[in-house]
Design an enzyme around this catalytic site. Structure first.
Site, PDB file in Angstrom:
ATOM      1  N   ASP A  94       8.486  -0.813 -16.041  1.00  0.00           N
ATOM      2  CA  ASP A  94       8.341  -2.002 -15.206  1.00  0.00           C
ATOM      3  C   ASP A  94       8.813  -3.207 -16.017  1.00  0.00           C
ATOM      4  OD1 ASP A  94       6.116  -2.074 -16.982  1.00  0.00           O
ATOM      5  OD2 ASP A  94       5.263  -3.608 -15.667  1.00  0.00           O
ATOM      6  N   ASP A 268       4.379   4.908  -7.412  1.00  0.00           N
ATOM      7  CA  ASP A 268       3.592   5.003  -8.643  1.00  0.00           C
ATOM      8  C   ASP A 268       2.188   4.489  -8.346  1.00  0.00           C
ATOM      9  OD1 ASP A 268       4.339   1.915  -9.063  1.00  0.00           O
ATOM     10  OD2 ASP A 268       2.686   2.450 -10.415  1.00  0.00           O
ATOM     11  N   CYS A 306      -6.116  24.757  -3.883  1.00  0.00           N
ATOM     12  CA  CYS A 306      -5.271  24.351  -5.002  1.00  0.00           C
ATOM     13  C   CYS A 306      -5.133  25.508  -5.982  1.00  0.00           C
ATOM     14  CB  CYS A 306      -5.887  23.140  -5.692  1.00  0.00           C
ATOM     15  SG  CYS A 306      -4.896  22.528  -7.075  1.00  0.00           S
ATOM     16  N   CYS A 308      -3.897  25.177  -9.109  1.00  0.00           N
ATOM     17  CA  CYS A 308      -3.611  24.638 -10.447  1.00  0.00           C
ATOM     18  C   CYS A 308      -4.493  25.307 -11.493  1.00  0.00           C
ATOM     19  CB  CYS A 308      -3.783  23.128 -10.461  1.00  0.00           C
ATOM     20  SG  CYS A 308      -5.447  22.525 -10.802  1.00  0.00           S
ATOM     21  N   CYS A 311      -8.262  24.526 -11.117  1.00  0.00           N
ATOM     22  CA  CYS A 311      -8.940  25.153  -9.969  1.00  0.00           C
ATOM     23  C   CYS A 311      -9.023  26.669 -10.124  1.00  0.00           C
ATOM     24  CB  CYS A 311      -8.227  24.780  -8.675  1.00  0.00           C
ATOM     25  SG  CYS A 311      -8.378  23.017  -8.354  1.00  0.00           S
ATOM     26  N   HIS A 337      -5.735  17.998 -12.585  1.00  0.00           N
ATOM     27  CA  HIS A 337      -5.799  18.395 -11.174  1.00  0.00           C
ATOM     28  C   HIS A 337      -5.322  17.275 -10.241  1.00  0.00           C
ATOM     29  CE1 HIS A 337      -7.144  19.647  -7.216  1.00  0.00           C
ATOM     30  NE2 HIS A 337      -7.687  18.439  -7.131  1.00  0.00           N
TER      31      HIS A 337
HETATM   32  O1  LIG Z   1       5.411  -6.917  -6.700  1.00  0.00           O
HETATM   33  C1  LIG Z   1       5.283  -6.187  -7.701  1.00  0.00           C
HETATM   34  N1  LIG Z   1       6.125  -6.310  -8.746  1.00  0.00           N
HETATM   35  C2  LIG Z   1       5.979  -5.536  -9.855  1.00  0.00           C
HETATM   36  N2  LIG Z   1       5.020  -4.626 -10.001  1.00  0.00           N
HETATM   37  C3  LIG Z   1       4.123  -4.445  -8.982  1.00  0.00           C
HETATM   38  C4  LIG Z   1       3.068  -3.509  -9.145  1.00  0.00           C
HETATM   39  C5  LIG Z   1       2.925  -2.669 -10.409  1.00  0.00           C
HETATM   40  C6  LIG Z   1       3.392  -1.258 -10.121  1.00  0.00           C
HETATM   41  N3  LIG Z   1       2.932  -0.343 -11.162  1.00  0.00           N
HETATM   42  C7  LIG Z   1       3.511  -0.605 -12.468  1.00  0.00           C
HETATM   43  C8  LIG Z   1       2.932   0.310 -13.512  1.00  0.00           C
HETATM   44  C9  LIG Z   1       3.763   0.207 -14.755  1.00  0.00           C
HETATM   45  C10 LIG Z   1       3.225   1.092 -15.847  1.00  0.00           C
HETATM   46  C11 LIG Z   1       1.763   0.854 -16.124  1.00  0.00           C
HETATM   47  C12 LIG Z   1       0.900   0.798 -14.906  1.00  0.00           C
HETATM   48  C13 LIG Z   1       1.466  -0.006 -13.768  1.00  0.00           C
HETATM   49  C14 LIG Z   1       2.139  -3.373  -8.110  1.00  0.00           C
HETATM   50  N4  LIG Z   1       1.016  -2.608  -8.011  1.00  0.00           N
HETATM   51  C15 LIG Z   1       0.484  -2.871  -6.806  1.00  0.00           C
HETATM   52  N5  LIG Z   1      -0.667  -2.339  -6.327  1.00  0.00           N
HETATM   53  C16 LIG Z   1      -1.507  -1.489  -7.160  1.00  0.00           C
HETATM   54  C17 LIG Z   1      -2.320  -2.323  -8.084  1.00  0.00           C
HETATM   55  C18 LIG Z   1      -2.728  -1.967  -9.315  1.00  0.00           C
HETATM   56  C19 LIG Z   1      -3.498  -2.960  -9.942  1.00  0.00           C
HETATM   57  C20 LIG Z   1      -3.677  -4.083  -9.175  1.00  0.00           C
HETATM   58  S1  LIG Z   1      -2.859  -3.875  -7.672  1.00  0.00           S
HETATM   59  N6  LIG Z   1       1.219  -3.768  -6.115  1.00  0.00           N
HETATM   60  C21 LIG Z   1       2.255  -4.106  -6.919  1.00  0.00           C
HETATM   61  C22 LIG Z   1       3.295  -5.017  -6.750  1.00  0.00           C
HETATM   62  C23 LIG Z   1       4.215  -5.207  -7.796  1.00  0.00           C
HETATM   63 ZN   LIG Z   2      -6.378  21.964  -8.736  1.00  0.00          ZN
END
Ligand SMILES: O=c1[nH]cnc2c(CCNCC3CCCCC3)c3[nH]c(NCc4cccs4)nc3cc12
Ligand SMILES: [Zn+2]
Length: 372
Positions: A94, A268, A306, A308, A311, A337
């Site tokens: 990211d 993700d 499942c 896995c 399980c 799991h």
């Molecule tokens: O506009 C966005 N721009 C950039 N990243 C966003 C993310 C993070 C996505 N996961 C990154 C991962 C990279 C590696 C490490 C972990 C994160 C979002 N996550 C969520 N909702 C879930 C949410 C999670 C927490 C608060 S809301 N909405 C999101 C919107 C955006």
């Molecule tokens: Zn399982």
């Protein structure tokens, strides 16, 4: 030649669902796909070998965390993130922007970039689109994300419009600063908050910049689920059919099904592993909170549907015991799991789309899981 290519394999006739594959320098990814989150160069409580056992094709790396600790310069010296963490399949990183907004205490946003204090030691830092590209280039991920501002839920229309226009200017700066285009692809992130006309504007401006893939940002940030699904249904078809679409931060099984139905290819979410560490498992019959006393003498598997490793070899009673005792093995087994369950759901969706029975599959799953 871009580092990232997408091949559309089959479109569902009755929904936006589709099967494809993404070709990256570290291998191919079948879509729709779920990407386990690896925050500090590890998917928590999972060995890379276990991730391969459950068929994980791509994992996420976290630019903000790795920049602060151990430092992207050290990871570069180690030969990049793949080498550093012994993961030879694709990695998506990211931009660092989202974590700055959600993790660090103070952040001051200007056209130039974001000034923030580290959540670790309070030291001051500055990340700009150019700095984000430099860090992700040092990490060597196959897919990099543009530096964006995730508009908070509830932001008014003027703030949202000004923000999306800055995100577009930042995306342009990312594209210009992005080196190594042969080995790393850069995805743009569509913003626009809860406003359909702004979502359209953001999508059009980013499509003009011609990225090899597009993410939908600013969703799953506290808005009602049906509002997210409505915005998803509206925005996804605006994106090019011949490029991957990534819905950021989503999600739970019901959201994955809806996202695939709208035409999303990549997901993700931290839920699967975060819930696991808290002793909650995802199963075909819904969530199982292992701490519940009713599992004390329940010698059946977590999920009888499942197959896995967990399980096949452990019972709810045993897993509950580990969770109650806060044993490290509980995080390992329930994470294993939960990720297997989610990756298997994606594989089952891909097969259902190939066999023209996606909507039936979705309905069956939702009934069994207890969503409808
Ligand atoms: O506009 C966005 N721009 C950039 N990243 C966003 C993310 C993070 C996505 N996961 C990154 C991962 C990279 C590696 C490490 C972990 C994160 C979002 N996550 C969520 N909702 C879930 C949410 C999670 C927490 C608060 S809301 N909405 C999101 C919107 C955006
Ligand atoms: Zn399982």
């Amino acid at each position: 030649m871009s580092a990232i290519k997408y091949e559309l394999i089959k479109e569902d006739k009755r929904s936006g669902a589709r099967v494809g594959k993404i070709i990256t320098p570290h291998g191919e990814i079948p879509t729709p796909i779920f990407m386990p989150v690896g925050t500090r160069a590890t998917v928590k409580a999972m060995l890379p070998e276990s991730l391969k056992e459950i068929n994980a094709k791509i994992i996420l790396g976290n630019t903000y965390h790795l920049y602060l600790r151990p430092g992207d310069d050290i990871i570069k010296k180690a030969g990049g993130l793949h080498k550093f963490m012994n993961w030879d399949r694709p990695i998506l990183t990211d931009s660092g922007g989202f974590q700055v907004f959600s993790l660090s205490k103070t952040n001051d946003i200007t056209e130039e970039g974001v000034t923030f204090r580290s959540h670790i030691d309070g030291s001051r830092h500055f990340i700009s689109p150019e700095k984000s590209m430099e860090i992700q280039n040092n990490l060597g991920s196959d897919i990099m994300m543009a530096f964006d501002e995730c508009v908070p839920y509830g932001a008014d229309k003027k703030y949202t419009k000004d923000s999306l226009e800055m995100t577009t200017r930042w995306a342009k700066r990312c594209k210009e600063a992005h080196k190594n285009t042969e080995h790393q692809g850069l995805f743009g992130i569509v913003q626009g908050g809860m406003f359909k006309d702004l979502r359209k504007q953001s999508a059009e401006q980013l499509i003009d910049l011609d990225f090899p893939g597009y993410a939908l940002g600013g969703l799953s940030v506290g808005e009602p689920m049906d509002m997210m699904f409505d915005l998803l249904d509206y925005t996804t078809p605006l994106l090019p059919k011949d490029k991957p679409r990534y819905l950021m931060g989503v999600g739970s099984p019901d959201a994955l099904l809806e996202g695939v139905k709208s035409g999303i290819d990549m997901f993700d979410c931290v839920l699967q592993t975060r819930m696991a560490r808290n002793g909650t498992a995802l199963t075909s019959a819904g969530k199982v909170t292992l701490k519940n006393a009713k599992y004390k003498e329940d010698f059946t598997p977590l999920d009888d549907k499942c197959d896995c490793y967990v399980c096949r070899n452990y019972t709810k009673a045993y897993l509950r015991h580990l969770v109650i005792c806060k044993e490290i093995l509980s995080s390992m087994l329930v994470s294993y799991h939960n990720l297997y369950f989610t990756l298997k759901l994606m594989e089952n969706m891909r097969n259902a789309i190939m066999e023209d029975r996606f909507l039936e599959f979705k309905h069956e799953f939702e009934k069994e899981y207890g969503i409808i």
